[in-house]
Design a protein around this motif. Structure first.
Motif, mmCIF file in Angstrom:
data_model
loop_
_atom_site.group_PDB
_atom_site.id
_atom_site.type_symbol
_atom_site.label_atom_id
_atom_site.label_comp_id
_atom_site.label_asym_id
_atom_site.label_seq_id
_atom_site.Cartn_x
_atom_site.Cartn_y
_atom_site.Cartn_z
ATOM 1 N N SER A 265 0.824 -1.205 0.000
ATOM 2 C CA SER A 265 0.000 0.000 0.000
ATOM 3 C C SER A 265 0.860 1.258 0.000
ATOM 4 O O SER A 265 0.466 2.281 -0.561
ATOM 5 C CB SER A 265 -0.948 0.002 1.200
ATOM 6 O OG SER A 265 -0.210 -0.114 2.391
ATOM 7 N N ALA A 266 2.081 1.187 0.580
ATOM 8 C CA ALA A 266 2.950 2.369 0.587
ATOM 9 C C ALA A 266 3.315 2.765 -0.835
ATOM 10 O O ALA A 266 3.387 3.949 -1.176
ATOM 11 C CB ALA A 266 4.207 2.081 1.396
ATOM 12 N N GLU B 36 0.366 4.414 -2.461
ATOM 13 C CA GLU B 36 0.194 5.762 -1.912
ATOM 14 C C GLU B 36 1.234 6.721 -2.501
ATOM 15 O O GLU B 36 0.911 7.858 -2.865
ATOM 16 C CB GLU B 36 0.333 5.712 -0.387
ATOM 17 C CG GLU B 36 0.110 7.054 0.249
ATOM 18 C CD GLU B 36 0.338 7.028 1.748
ATOM 19 O OE1 GLU B 36 0.261 5.949 2.349
ATOM 20 O OE2 GLU B 36 0.601 8.100 2.307
ATOM 21 N N LYS C 156 0.361 10.096 -4.619
ATOM 22 C CA LYS C 156 0.831 11.435 -4.238
ATOM 23 C C LYS C 156 1.663 12.046 -5.351
ATOM 24 O O LYS C 156 1.506 13.218 -5.686
ATOM 25 C CB LYS C 156 1.652 11.340 -2.951
ATOM 26 C CG LYS C 156 0.781 11.142 -1.743
ATOM 27 C CD LYS C 156 1.581 11.139 -0.462
ATOM 28 C CE LYS C 156 0.629 11.135 0.726
ATOM 29 N NZ LYS C 156 1.299 10.795 1.964
ATOM 30 N N ASP D 275 7.841 11.557 0.929
ATOM 31 C CA ASP D 275 6.839 10.498 0.871
ATOM 32 C C ASP D 275 7.065 9.593 -0.331
ATOM 33 O O ASP D 275 7.014 8.367 -0.228
ATOM 34 C CB ASP D 275 5.424 11.103 0.779
ATOM 35 C CG ASP D 275 4.980 11.677 2.104
ATOM 36 O OD1 ASP D 275 5.782 11.627 3.047
ATOM 37 O OD2 ASP D 275 3.851 12.188 2.180
ATOM 38 N N GLN E 41 10.277 7.514 -0.094
ATOM 39 C CA GLN E 41 10.190 6.446 0.895
ATOM 40 C C GLN E 41 9.256 5.328 0.444
ATOM 41 O O GLN E 41 9.562 4.152 0.622
ATOM 42 C CB GLN E 41 9.711 7.010 2.234
ATOM 43 C CG GLN E 41 9.854 6.017 3.365
ATOM 44 C CD GLN E 41 9.145 6.471 4.620
ATOM 45 O OE1 GLN E 41 8.534 7.533 4.660
ATOM 46 N NE2 GLN E 41 9.231 5.666 5.647
ATOM 47 N N GLY E 42 8.121 5.707 -0.152
ATOM 48 C CA GLY E 42 7.124 4.705 -0.486
ATOM 49 C C GLY E 42 7.446 3.909 -1.737
ATOM 50 O O GLY E 42 7.049 2.756 -1.851
ATOM 51 N N ARG F 251 15.518 14.968 12.033
ATOM 52 C CA ARG F 251 14.656 14.160 12.889
ATOM 53 C C ARG F 251 14.083 12.919 12.207
ATOM 54 O O ARG F 251 13.140 12.323 12.702
ATOM 55 C CB ARG F 251 13.525 15.021 13.452
ATOM 56 C CG ARG F 251 12.844 15.889 12.427
ATOM 57 C CD ARG F 251 11.691 16.619 13.027
ATOM 58 N NE ARG F 251 10.674 15.676 13.454
ATOM 59 C CZ ARG F 251 9.389 15.968 13.485
ATOM 60 N NH1 ARG F 251 8.976 17.173 13.137
ATOM 61 N NH2 ARG F 251 8.504 15.080 13.871
ATOM 62 N N GLN F 252 14.677 12.494 11.076
ATOM 63 C CA GLN F 252 14.162 11.305 10.397
ATOM 64 C C GLN F 252 14.807 10.045 10.967
ATOM 65 O O GLN F 252 16.007 10.010 11.218
ATOM 66 C CB GLN F 252 14.449 11.386 8.892
ATOM 67 C CG GLN F 252 13.893 12.618 8.232
ATOM 68 C CD GLN F 252 12.413 12.785 8.455
ATOM 69 O OE1 GLN F 252 11.670 11.811 8.478
ATOM 70 N NE2 GLN F 252 11.979 14.021 8.638
ATOM 71 N N ARG G 234 14.163 8.210 4.001
ATOM 72 C CA ARG G 234 13.523 9.506 4.129
ATOM 73 C C ARG G 234 14.557 10.593 4.430
ATOM 74 O O ARG G 234 14.475 11.708 3.933
ATOM 75 C CB ARG G 234 12.504 9.430 5.272
ATOM 76 C CG ARG G 234 11.281 10.248 5.039
ATOM 77 C CD ARG G 234 10.281 10.004 6.138
ATOM 78 N NE ARG G 234 9.395 11.162 6.182
ATOM 79 C CZ ARG G 234 8.322 11.284 5.424
ATOM 80 N NH1 ARG G 234 7.989 10.332 4.596
ATOM 81 N NH2 ARG G 234 7.578 12.358 5.503
ATOM 82 N N MET H 91 -2.420 7.756 4.384
ATOM 83 C CA MET H 91 -1.514 8.552 5.222
ATOM 84 C C MET H 91 -0.483 7.660 5.907
ATOM 85 O O MET H 91 -0.068 7.908 7.021
ATOM 86 C CB MET H 91 -2.314 9.316 6.294
ATOM 87 C CG MET H 91 -3.004 10.534 5.772
ATOM 88 S SD MET H 91 -1.812 11.772 5.241
ATOM 89 C CE MET H 91 -2.843 12.813 4.226
ATOM 90 N N GLU H 92 -0.107 6.602 5.220
ATOM 91 C CA GLU H 92 0.851 5.679 5.824
ATOM 92 C C GLU H 92 2.236 6.314 5.923
ATOM 93 O O GLU H 92 2.979 6.091 6.867
ATOM 94 C CB GLU H 92 0.905 4.420 4.968
ATOM 95 C CG GLU H 92 1.627 3.272 5.601
ATOM 96 C CD GLU H 92 1.630 2.084 4.665
ATOM 97 O OE1 GLU H 92 2.653 1.427 4.571
ATOM 98 O OE2 GLU H 92 0.585 1.846 4.013
ATOM 99 N N LEU H 93 2.580 7.121 4.897
ATOM 100 C CA LEU H 93 3.924 7.678 4.814
ATOM 101 C C LEU H 93 3.996 9.003 5.565
ATOM 102 O O LEU H 93 3.819 10.060 5.013
ATOM 103 C CB LEU H 93 4.308 7.891 3.355
ATOM 104 C CG LEU H 93 4.314 6.625 2.512
ATOM 105 C CD1 LEU H 93 4.437 6.973 1.056
ATOM 106 C CD2 LEU H 93 5.443 5.737 2.939
ATOM 107 N N ARG H 94 4.207 8.896 6.846
ATOM 108 C CA ARG H 94 4.388 10.094 7.664
ATOM 109 C C ARG H 94 5.648 9.907 8.466
ATOM 110 O O ARG H 94 6.179 8.813 8.559
ATOM 111 C CB ARG H 94 3.188 10.319 8.588
ATOM 112 C CG ARG H 94 1.956 10.811 7.889
ATOM 113 C CD ARG H 94 2.024 12.292 7.633
ATOM 114 N NE ARG H 94 1.444 12.594 6.317
ATOM 115 C CZ ARG H 94 1.593 13.755 5.707
ATOM 116 N NH1 ARG H 94 2.310 14.689 6.243
ATOM 117 N NH2 ARG H 94 1.033 13.969 4.531
ATOM 118 N N LEU H 95 6.070 10.938 9.101
ATOM 119 C CA LEU H 95 7.329 10.947 9.848
ATOM 120 C C LEU H 95 7.646 9.636 10.571
ATOM 121 O O LEU H 95 6.867 9.117 11.305
ATOM 122 C CB LEU H 95 7.299 12.061 10.891
ATOM 123 C CG LEU H 95 7.281 13.450 10.264
ATOM 124 C CD1 LEU H 95 7.275 14.501 11.347
ATOM 125 C CD2 LEU H 95 8.458 13.630 9.350
#
Lengths: 498, 102
Positions: A152-153, A156, A160, A229, A232-233, A292-293, A298, B98-102
């Motif tokens: 799903s990532a 997504e 986006k 995003d 990373q996804g 802060r990651q 990311r 909204m899976e990809l968040r910090l």
């Protein structure tokens, strides 16, 4: 017209290869053509790019002014093709783990089509060709981001990227329409002379909208929010490609349009302020948020945002200030280092594909003990990205760009750049510290020993090891012999034309 | 008789483009956002035709054909991506992804 065809031989090979792959895949579902075959196609394209390179010394256009025929185009095309070969080779053995097993034929075909789009994009000499190249490249990429069908990532990330990318393309298109309305031409060369003496409202809005589109593709703030995003996804084999090849194409086109077409003093005043703000925001936001990651992918995405900011600094110093060659040098060094860093992340996260935090920084703990060479290479890439010795390639790239900015009297901006790279040392070094010094929890007390067995492992396939070695050697070479590349890219900017 | 009305059409295209932009930002449904994107592209098309009339050559009108082809390709890719999203998440609301968040 027909006599121009040999000039675009690399493009024809890549685009034809893409269609051929799609066609053959229908009959020989999944068995052939495989990744090796498409690497062959790209190699053929690279050879043809080198063969036709002498024709590109002329500074002209082909196809009735649709494509540039000049050394700049030739150089960037060769860069794009060789970058694509490295990316494809790196990801070769990982497609299965990334979830791209059922649709391998489509993956390869789309990959070649994105490369063909990038080739059109960097060669485009009129605004419609530029838009078509951009869309061809982006459209194939949107689909590639979602190539891991059942994760799903990935879906997504594709959504986006698709929505935000098309949104920014629409702005770019309206900008093109306005520029056309103000000047009556779509050619980048004629546009330069057809622009009115002083900027009118229509031209101003046109340039601003155009800038929005280019900044988005570069991943520069305030239009960077998609990058983390999506990087990373997406499957890591696609992230590699986006972070290196697509960035190279977008920066190269932006540099050409803003220094060639909008290079006049009146217009420089107009867009330099916008780019100044974008550069400051990009450097500050990219570096601060990267701190802060926890996900290394990311973190590298934010770092690539920050690097776009350094490149934008070079945009502000066109012509005799030497920003153009500085940006190109930076671009090559950045592409090599980023490719290497993402390649190592791919190897480390390959074992944990099913867990959502497969590229968490914890996965890098103790890497140096089990995979000393991999850890050493990763340290080289990260130090180079940070601009610390012994990674001289990144340091020299930053030096050239900052130097050009100072010569164009952007001292404040150069200071912000230096501060930004000082901040960046923190998050790059954090990964190095994790690889070398973070003790396992059993030593810290309490945890099971299975953790230590699980830590610091990586799956390194032969092609990845080879390409990582190539990236490592290139990083060292660029640091030791920078003048070789720098003098070569300087010749791409003849003083009378740019 | 030969009064140039192109300014009104440019205005129309700007209005449509703004509606598309606002709709894209406000609405959370992927299909509606998609319609807003098409509206933005077609607003740019209207601007191309109107400005082509104004500057007196056909480059802009030719550009429209390319943009229409791009919009069609975008529809194909975009709907495929929305379907892939629906298969994974059983929703077309972009705010649910909204899976990809910090």
């Amino acid at each position: 017209m027909m006599t121009d065809l040999p000039l675009i031989a690399p493009l024809l090979v890549v685009a034809g290869g893409s269609l051929l792959v799609l066609l053959i895949d229908v009959f020989l579902r999944g068995r052939w053509p495989n990744v090796s075959a498409s690497i062959g196609v790209l190699l053929l394209a690279l050879v043809s790019a080198v063969v036709v390179a002498p024709e590109y010394l002329s500074h002209g256009t082909a196809f009735s002014g649709a494509l540039f025929v000049d050394p700049y185009t030739s150089f960037i095309s060769a860069l794009v093709i060789s970058g694509s070969i490295l990316c494809l080779l790196m990801g070769k053995e990982y497609l299965e783990g990334e979830g791209i097993s059922e649709a391998k034929g489509e993956y390869i075909s789309l990959y070649l089509m994105a490369t063909a789009g990038a080739l059109v994009f960097v060669a485009a000499a009129d605004l419609i060709t530029l838009f078509l190249g951009l869309e061809l490249m982006s459209m194939a990429l949107y689909a590639l981001c979602g190539a891991a069908l059942y994760r799903s990532a990935s879906a997504e990330a594709a959504m986006k990227y698709f929505f935000l990318g098309s949104f920014s393309s629409a702005f770019l298109l309206l900008g093109i329409a306005f520029l056309y309305g103000a000047t009556g031409t779509l050619s980048l060369l004629e546009l330069a002379s057809a622009l009115p003496e002083s900027p009118t409202g229509l031209v101003g809005i046109g340039i601003a909208l155009f800038l929005v589109g280019i900044l988005f593709k570069m991943g520069a703030a305030p239009l960077h929010f998609w990058a983390p995003d999506v990087y990373q996804g997406s499957p890591t084999s696609v992230t590699l490609y986006m972070a290196s090849v697509i960035k190279v194409a977008a920066v190269a086109v932006g540099l050409r349009v803003f220094s060639l077409t909008f290079g006049g003093a009146e217009y420089y005043e107009l867009w330099s302020r916008g780019i100044w703000i974008a550069a400051v925001l990009t450097i500050v936001i990219g570096n601060l948020v990267a701190i802060r990651q926890r996900s290394v992918k990311r973190m590298l995405a934010y770092s690539s945002v920050a690097h776009a900011g350094y490149m934008l600094m070079g945009f502000l110093a066109p012509g005799e200030f030497g920003g153009g060659p500085a940006v190109l040098f930076y671009l090559v060094a950045y592409a090599v280092m980023t490719l290497g860093a993402f390649g190592v992340v791919m190897a480390v996260s390959a074992r944990y594909q099913d867990s959502p935090d497969s590229d968490d920084i914890v996965r890098f703990n103790l890497l140096s003990r089990k995979r000393p060479f991999l850890a050493a290479l990763m340290s080289l890439f990260l130090l180079s990205l940070a601009g610390l010795p012994p990674g001289m390639a990144g340091l020299l790239g930053k030096f050239y760009v900052f130097n050009a900015a100072i010569r164009a009297e952007y001292v404040g901006l150069a200071l912000i750049g230096v501060l930004g790279s000082a901040i960046s040392c923190y998050y790059y070094l954090r990964v190095i510290v994790a690889m070398y010094f973070v003790p396992s929890p059993s030593q810290a007390g309490g945890a099971t020993s299975s953790y230590e067995d699980d830590c610091g492992e990586a799956i390194v396939a032969m092609p990845l090891a080879g390409t990582l070695a190539v990236c490592g050697v290139l990083t060292v070479l660029l640091g030791l012999q920078p003048s070789a590349l720098f003098e070569a890219v300087e010749t791409l900017f003849p003083p009378n034309l740019y | 008789m030969n009064y140039d009305y192109s300014a009104y059409y440019v205005l129309l295209s700007l209005v449509l483009f703004t509606i598309g932009t606002v709709g894209f930002i406000v609405r959370k449904n992927a299909i509606v956002a998609f319609m807003c994107l098409e509206l933005m592209l077609n607003a740019a098309n209207i601007a191309f035709v109107a400005l082509s009339r104004r500057v007196g050559n056909l480059d802009g009108e030719i550009a429209v054909f390319f943009v229409m082809a791009v919009a069609a390709a975008e529809a194909a890719v975009g709907l495929a991506i929305v379907i892939a999203l629906f298969r994974n998440l059983e929703t077309t609301e972009s705010s649910d992804a909204m899976e990809l968040r910090l």
